[in-house]
Design a protein around this motif. Structure first.
Motif, PDB file in Angstrom:
ATOM      1  N   GLY A 113       0.825  -1.202   0.000  1.00  0.00           N
ATOM      2  CA  GLY A 113       0.000   0.000   0.000  1.00  0.00           C
ATOM      3  C   GLY A 113       0.859   1.251   0.000  1.00  0.00           C
ATOM      4  O   GLY A 113       2.017   1.233  -0.428  1.00  0.00           O
ATOM      5  N   ASP A 114       0.287   2.327   0.528  1.00  0.00           N
ATOM      6  CA  ASP A 114       1.031   3.584   0.583  1.00  0.00           C
ATOM      7  C   ASP A 114       2.152   3.484   1.614  1.00  0.00           C
ATOM      8  O   ASP A 114       1.906   3.140   2.778  1.00  0.00           O
ATOM      9  N   LEU A 115       3.366   3.758   1.182  1.00  0.00           N
ATOM     10  CA  LEU A 115       4.525   3.652   2.063  1.00  0.00           C
ATOM     11  C   LEU A 115       5.103   5.034   2.353  1.00  0.00           C
ATOM     12  O   LEU A 115       4.906   5.984   1.608  1.00  0.00           O
ATOM     13  N   ASP A 116       5.827   5.094   3.458  1.00  0.00           N
ATOM     14  CA  ASP A 116       6.543   6.300   3.845  1.00  0.00           C
ATOM     15  C   ASP A 116       7.668   5.868   4.789  1.00  0.00           C
ATOM     16  O   ASP A 116       7.385   5.292   5.839  1.00  0.00           O
ATOM     17  N   PRO A 117       8.932   5.982   4.379  1.00  0.00           N
ATOM     18  CA  PRO A 117       9.453   6.916   3.367  1.00  0.00           C
ATOM     19  C   PRO A 117       9.617   6.335   1.970  1.00  0.00           C
ATOM     20  O   PRO A 117       9.939   7.069   1.038  1.00  0.00           O
ATOM     21  N   LEU A 118       9.459   5.026   1.787  1.00  0.00           N
ATOM     22  CA  LEU A 118       9.710   4.434   0.462  1.00  0.00           C
ATOM     23  C   LEU A 118       8.502   4.650  -0.440  1.00  0.00           C
ATOM     24  O   LEU A 118       7.867   3.697  -0.914  1.00  0.00           O
ATOM     25  N   THR A 119       8.172   5.905  -0.675  1.00  0.00           N
ATOM     26  CA  THR A 119       6.948   6.238  -1.404  1.00  0.00           C
ATOM     27  C   THR A 119       6.931   5.666  -2.819  1.00  0.00           C
ATOM     28  O   THR A 119       5.865   5.317  -3.342  1.00  0.00           O
ATOM     29  N   HIS A 120       8.084   5.552  -3.464  1.00  0.00           N
ATOM     30  CA  HIS A 120       8.129   5.073  -4.846  1.00  0.00           C
ATOM     31  C   HIS A 120       7.874   3.562  -4.945  1.00  0.00           C
ATOM     32  O   HIS A 120       7.671   3.054  -6.049  1.00  0.00           O
ATOM     33  N   LEU A 121       7.881   2.875  -3.805  1.00  0.00           N
ATOM     34  CA  LEU A 121       7.573   1.438  -3.814  1.00  0.00           C
ATOM     35  C   LEU A 121       6.088   1.168  -3.597  1.00  0.00           C
ATOM     36  O   LEU A 121       5.649   0.016  -3.677  1.00  0.00           O
ATOM     37  N   SER A 122       5.303   2.191  -3.312  1.00  0.00           N
ATOM     38  CA  SER A 122       3.865   2.002  -3.098  1.00  0.00           C
ATOM     39  C   SER A 122       3.240   1.334  -4.317  1.00  0.00           C
ATOM     40  O   SER A 122       3.496   1.735  -5.462  1.00  0.00           O
ATOM     41  N   GLY A 123       2.452   0.315  -4.081  1.00  0.00           N
ATOM     42  CA  GLY A 123       1.788  -0.398  -5.172  1.00  0.00           C
ATOM     43  C   GLY A 123       2.596  -1.526  -5.773  1.00  0.00           C
ATOM     44  O   GLY A 123       2.091  -2.266  -6.629  1.00  0.00           O
ATOM     45  N   PHE A 124       3.850  -1.712  -5.347  1.00  0.00           N
ATOM     46  CA  PHE A 124       4.693  -2.771  -5.885  1.00  0.00           C
ATOM     47  C   PHE A 124       4.298  -4.133  -5.316  1.00  0.00           C
ATOM     48  O   PHE A 124       3.835  -4.242  -4.177  1.00  0.00           O
ATOM     49  N   ARG A 125       4.505  -5.154  -6.133  1.00  0.00           N
ATOM     50  CA  ARG A 125       4.518  -6.539  -5.663  1.00  0.00           C
ATOM     51  C   ARG A 125       5.967  -7.028  -5.697  1.00  0.00           C
ATOM     52  O   ARG A 125       6.828  -6.401  -6.324  1.00  0.00           O
TER      53      ARG A 125
END
Length: 360
Positions: A113-125
């Protein structure tokens, strides 16, 4: 126990040292370390035992995502706690949520889901990551504590409780189920699913998954059967009681039906006479334990003293005349709720009110 300001005597020091040595003999464990890849494979292949007392997979997606983010970032992961079974398999005592989340991410297609601080990984499998990152994640290690099969039952319970102090990873009902699986707790699990109990004592979905109803049922039987050995710590009292009752149920299987009848009788009595069941308010979605204990155990004691109350009308019982009063609210407040005087006080309050109205 608090000590006066003077220093301990030589004899007290000797006694303390002997106690430390004696208790240390009960703890037999070793440390281990596994890669994330191995842990995920073992969970996928059902090589770990997830016992009945472990709650369902209750982590919400946000919590799973945060955990995987921590794993990817290389942050320290709490120890996984196992018990080495006599057949050599490892039973997961603490950490099943973490292990199942790892397996779901590596092999189950879990989407972050939505990540912080790794925002660019949000939505990754996992499979969206480059192979180099996949390998790095699989190579991360997680440490474990394995309690040896030779550790006695009390030592297991003590370690379970201490590891879970201050966390939400296990609770006393789950701990008892882990350490004391047996015929009494089987009946407790069965009765915890009674529709009438759920109707009279609502609780949030999270509390249900965490075996909240098993806790209520166990407290009802334990407190009803006598508080002579109660020492203001419900967890200790309920553990000893459950162990004793497992043995009693094994020796006399007929006890199971007797205990089923006891609880059903009280629940039916409460349903007829208490306008909102065990709730604090008519629209309440939770059931305070102190209130449940007072009403359930107090009702059983009243019925034992005056069996004819079972057939009396709700008008004769007269619960509405006191259930919303300040006195009942005070005796069921949470302040010092587990002290024996408070526990007996609230139970006897309900019993005496019921018996008194039965005389009217």
């Amino acid at each position: 126990m608090a000590r006066p300001s003077e220093r301990p005597t030589a004899e007290q020091i000797e006694l303390a040292e002997a106690q430390i040595l004696e208790q240390s003999k009960r703890i037999d464990f070793f440390l281990t370390e596994y890669s994330v890849e191995i842990l995920a494979q073992k969970v996928r292949d059902d090589e770990y035992v997830v016992p009945a007392y472990q709650r369902e997979f209750t982590w919400e997606d946000r919590r799973k995502s945060r955990f995987i983010e921590s794993l990817i970032m290389g942050l320290p992961i709490p120890f996984i706690f196992f018990w080495e079974m006599p057949d050599g398999r490892l039973e997961i005592v603490d950490g099943s949520q973490r292990l199942r989340t790892i397996e779901e991410f590596i092999y189950g297609g879990f989407q972050l889901g939505d990540l912080d601080p790794l925002t660019h990984l949000s939505g990754f499998r996992f499979n969206d990551l480059p192979e180099s990152r996949q390998r790095k994640i699989k190579n991360r290690s997680v440490r474990g504590i394995v309690l040896n099969e030779h550790a006695d039952e009390a030592a297991r319970l003590d370690m379970f409780e201490r590891i879970n102090t201050g966390s939400k990873n296990a609770n006393n009902a789950e701990i008892r189920r882990g350490a004391l699986a047996g015929p009494f707790l089987d009946v407790v699990m069965e009765l915890a699913n009674l529709p009438i109990l759920g109707s009279l004592a609502p609780m949030p979905a999270k509390a249900k998954k965490e075996r909240g109803y098993e806790e209520l049922v166990t407290r009802f039987f334990a407190y009803s059967d006598g508080l002579e050995d109660y020492r203001d710590r419900p967890s200790d009292f309920l553990f000893v009681y459950s162990k004793k009752m497992n043995e009693a149920f094994a020796a006399d299987p007929a006890l199971a039906d007797a205990y089923r009848t006891r609880l059903n009788t009280v629940l039916e009595f409460v349903s007829r006479n208490f306008p909102i069941g065990f709730r604090k308010t008519a629209k309440g979605a939770a059931t305070p334990r102190a209130r449940f204990e007072a009403i359930a155990v107090g009702s059983e004691r009243a019925l034992a003293e005056r069996p004819e109350l079972k057939d009396a009308s709700a008008e004769d019982i007269g619960v509405s005349s006191w259930i919303d009063g300040a006195e009942f609210q005070k005796v069921t407040s949470s302040d010092g709720a587990n002290a024996i005087a408070r526990l007996n006080g609230r139970i006897d309050f309900v019993k005496n009110k019921l018996v008194k109205h039965g005389d009217d």
